[in-house]
Every structure is written in C-alpha cells, then in structure tokens.
Design a protein around this motif. Structure first.
Motif, PDB file in Angstrom:
ATOM      1  N   ASN A 107       0.853  -1.240  -0.009  1.00 41.61           N
ATOM      2  CA  ASN A 107      -0.064   0.156  -0.299  1.00 41.61           C
ATOM      3  C   ASN A 107       0.927   1.199  -0.011  1.00 41.61           C
ATOM      4  O   ASN A 107       0.501   2.351  -0.674  1.00 41.61           O
ATOM      5  N   ASP A 110       2.206   1.777  -3.487  1.00 40.41           N
ATOM      6  CA  ASP A 110       1.126   2.306  -4.249  1.00 40.41           C
ATOM      7  C   ASP A 110       1.092   3.805  -4.033  1.00 40.41           C
ATOM      8  O   ASP A 110       0.781   4.561  -5.077  1.00 40.41           O
ATOM      9  N   ALA A 307      -0.382  -7.773  -3.849  1.00 39.89           N
ATOM     10  CA  ALA A 307      -0.824  -6.568  -4.497  1.00 39.89           C
ATOM     11  C   ALA A 307      -1.978  -6.816  -5.640  1.00 39.89           C
ATOM     12  O   ALA A 307      -2.747  -6.036  -5.534  1.00 39.89           O
ATOM     13  N   LEU A 308      -2.014  -8.008  -6.003  1.00 35.22           N
ATOM     14  CA  LEU A 308      -3.082  -8.451  -6.735  1.00 35.22           C
ATOM     15  C   LEU A 308      -4.408  -8.542  -5.836  1.00 35.22           C
ATOM     16  O   LEU A 308      -5.509  -8.031  -6.122  1.00 35.22           O
ATOM     17  N   HIS A 311      -5.494  -4.737  -5.117  1.00 33.84           N
ATOM     18  CA  HIS A 311      -6.166  -4.347  -6.228  1.00 33.84           C
ATOM     19  C   HIS A 311      -7.404  -4.792  -6.498  1.00 33.84           C
ATOM     20  O   HIS A 311      -8.081  -3.925  -6.853  1.00 33.84           O
ATOM     21  N   GLU A 312      -7.656  -6.011  -6.253  1.00 34.67           N
ATOM     22  CA  GLU A 312      -8.918  -6.651  -6.583  1.00 34.67           C
ATOM     23  C   GLU A 312     -10.102  -5.968  -5.749  1.00 34.67           C
ATOM     24  O   GLU A 312     -11.173  -5.659  -5.839  1.00 34.67           O
ATOM     25  N   ILE A 316      -5.576  -0.530  -3.592  1.00 32.76           N
ATOM     26  CA  ILE A 316      -4.509   0.302  -4.381  1.00 32.76           C
ATOM     27  C   ILE A 316      -4.917   0.272  -5.956  1.00 32.76           C
ATOM     28  O   ILE A 316      -5.767  -0.532  -6.349  1.00 32.76           O
ATOM     29  N   ARG A 317      -4.235   1.274  -6.516  1.00 34.14           N
ATOM     30  CA  ARG A 317      -4.626   1.405  -8.250  1.00 34.14           C
ATOM     31  C   ARG A 317      -3.318   0.804  -8.826  1.00 34.14           C
ATOM     32  O   ARG A 317      -3.750   0.243 -10.143  1.00 34.14           O
ATOM     33  N   SER A 318      -2.454   0.570  -8.376  1.00 29.80           N
ATOM     34  CA  SER A 318      -1.184   0.126  -9.142  1.00 29.80           C
ATOM     35  C   SER A 318      -1.609  -1.428  -9.523  1.00 29.80           C
ATOM     36  O   SER A 318      -2.070  -1.959  -8.517  1.00 29.80           O
ATOM     37  N   SER A 319      -0.770  -1.646 -10.455  1.00 27.45           N
ATOM     38  CA  SER A 319      -0.709  -3.277 -10.847  1.00 27.45           C
ATOM     39  C   SER A 319       0.470  -3.870 -10.264  1.00 27.45           C
ATOM     40  O   SER A 319       1.351  -3.430  -9.577  1.00 27.45           O
TER      41      SER A 319
END
Length: 342
Positions: A107, A110, A307-308, A311-312, A316-319
């Motif tokens: 986080n 990101d 991160a995945l 993101h889901e 966070i916005r980043s891949s």
C-alpha cells in the motif's frame, strides 16, 4: 517527534544473558565486501512481537560494523489510527529500515512512498477469532469486525481474505473502529462478531479462552504460503549505501535464523530489551512462526500476491507489476541466499 532508543539496556541484557558473540554466533563480515558506507542505522520500533528479528539483530548489526544502532518509535496513536503516518516518518528519514506486514508495504508503494522491499522474514502470525455464531469466512457477511483503523494491518489483511470467498469487504462487513476501547476488548466483551489478532493478541485470547479461530495464517492456505512480514529500506538509504543495506539485511536474516533455532533465547532478549512484557507470549509467538522460510519462499511472489488481492479489493490502483518494479530490490537477498546456505 519519534522516540529513539540507543538500546544500551538491551545490549547489557544481551551480554549478561549468554555473551553476545556466542549467543548469536556473530562474526565480522568478510573484509572483501568493504566496510559499510555509514556506521549508524535506525530501525522502526512497533508493538508487534512477530517482528522479533529486527530487535534480536542488534549484536549482529554490531558485528557488521554498525556502531550507532537506534530503534525509532512513531507515537503509538499515530501507528494505530493511521499507518500512513509511519510511512510518512519513514519517507522523511526518521528511520532507515522497517519490518512490516506485506500488505502495508504494498500500500505504501502504491501511494508513492520511497519504500524498497528487500526480503521476506516469516509467514503466518495473524489469527482470525470469531464468536459462536461464526464458523467460517463466509459467515462474516453482515457481521461486525473490530479493527484499529481503516487501513490498519487488521483491515488490510482481513479485507482480502473476505474477498477471497466472494464477500465485498466495503459493503458486506461492518467495520467497527473505536477511539476509546481496543477492538480486542470489544470482542472479549461480546460486542463484536470477529477480531483479527496480531501477536501478542492471539496468545492472550487463547490464554483467556475467548472465541475460536477460523483462520490461522501460519497453517491455512493460501495465506500460509506467503510471507506475512517483510524487510524494507528507505529508498534513498538503499541507493546511497548498498554495502550497509546488504549488511543490515544479512544481520536481520541471521536474527530470523536465531528466532527459528533458539526461540527461548530470542524471547528472553525481547523481554530483557523492553520490547515486550510477557516472556510466555513471546516464546509462544517465536516457537510457532516459521522464521526459517526466508530462504524457501519467494519474496516477489508475496508482493505480487498481496498487490493483486489489494488491487481487486480497491485498496490500491497500481498493478502488481508496477508495485514490484517501483518498490522492490532483490539483489541483496539473492546474494545472501547464496552466501548463507543452510
């Protein structure tokens, strides 16, 4: 202002316990590597005792050539109410290294914080407790769960767990944040349906026989297959002082080995150093966590996994690819894995 401790009392306790060099098998690093570019290092201090290696590492850090070792506290209220404040202090240069929960590291990256994840330390550590009406993660739908703050370690661990079984954590769970009463106490008082505890909280709930565990990240997949806590450095420090960074990483990984092989001694160091009060809870924590997994598990896989998940769930916005590219550096870990073969 951050609170810094030179840990003179901790050093005295270490020496009186068993002799520092003999206790941690500390030997000077190879001269061919070069001396550290800087001999002072500041490491974040937090209440979580699962991060024991950073405290146990003091004499190992001295063996690596550091003469000024400080543990820096961000005021507890700031840590509990806004983990971002810890990373803001990190970015300002209040301390150089942190061992923290993988989702919080992700986080912070990101959000553009100058964080560089260097290694994984251990898997496991958190346990999700529930009352008699909750028997699985799926039963959390519509239930009240206590967290220290939105965006806290508890929140960022549990939200992806809930999403993993189809629960929308932003809509289907009632997150309870109490400014006056700790979430664990609310759970003990029967005012919450669930509570995710981090050491030493699970040890206390077990001792008091409160609730039952529906997720134990030390043994339950997929969480047990990834690092919980990771070592990160401030980007400027890592780039400016690569030899010092490698030496800090080596000392903390050696300390993780010590926690795995001699948990009783490591637990005593935590208590004698003033990092925690209860020896029995510290020993239970260190005996139960897999501190020997830093060689086996893939640190990048952990960053990618969380991160995945984050993101889901919209945290966070980043891949995952961008998080890894912007905020990780595995050079030191890869070198040390070759040098420190079991």
């Amino acid at each position: 202002m951050p609170i810094m401790h030179t840990r003179r009392r901790f050093l005295t306790a270490t020496l009186s316990l068993a002799g520092a060099a003999g206790l941690v098998h500390a030997r000077p690093a190879l001269a061919g590597e070069g001396a550290p570019e800087i001999t002072s290092v500041r490491i974040n201090k937090s209440p979580s005792i699962c991060n024991a290696p950073r405290y146990v590492a003091e004499e190992l850090l001295r063996a690596e050539g550091f003469t000024d070792i400080r543990y820096v506290s961000v005021p507890p209220d700031a840590f509990l109410e806004a983990p971002r404040a810890v990373y803001q202090a990190f970015a300002r240069g209040d301390f150089d290294f942190i061992t923290d929960f993988a989702p919080l590291c992700v986080n912070a990256i990101d959000q553009g914080m100058p964080v560089t994840v260097l290694a994984g330390l251990h898997a496991g550590c958190f346990e999700l407790f529930a009352n008699e009406h909750v028997h699985s993660i799926a039963d959390l739908r519509g239930k009240s769960i206590g967290v220290d703050a939105l965006g806290s370690p508890q929140h960022m661990f549990l939200a992806p767990i809930a999403a993993h079984v189809g629960i929308d954590p932003s809509k289907d769970i009632n997150w309870v944040v109490s400014p006056s009463v700790k979430p664990m106490q609310l759970f003990i008082d029967g005012k919450l349906d669930g509570f995710l505890g981090l050491p030493p909280e699970p040890q206390e709930l077990h001792a008091r026989r409160v609730g039952h565990v529906i997720v134990d990240s030390t043994v339950d997949r997929p969480w047990s297959q990834y690092f919980c806590c990771m070592l990160a450095g401030r980007r400027e420090f890592v780039q400016k002082y690569p030899i010092a960074t490698k030496r800090v990483t080596r000392a903390i990984l050696k300390a993780a080995d010590l926690c795995a092989t001699e948990p009783a001694r490591a637990a005593r160091l935590l208590v004698d150093g003033g990092f925690t009060k209860r020896y029995d809870y510290a020993l239970q924590t260190l005996s139960g966590l897999p501190y020997d997994k830093w060689r086996e598990y893939d640190a990048e896989d952990t960053v990618r996994f969380y991160a995945l998940r984050l993101h889901e769930t919209g945290f966070i916005r980043s891949s995952p690819q961008k998080i890894i590219a912007d905020g990780t550096d595995w050079r030191f870990l890869n070198e040390l894995k070759r040098e420190m073969k079991a």
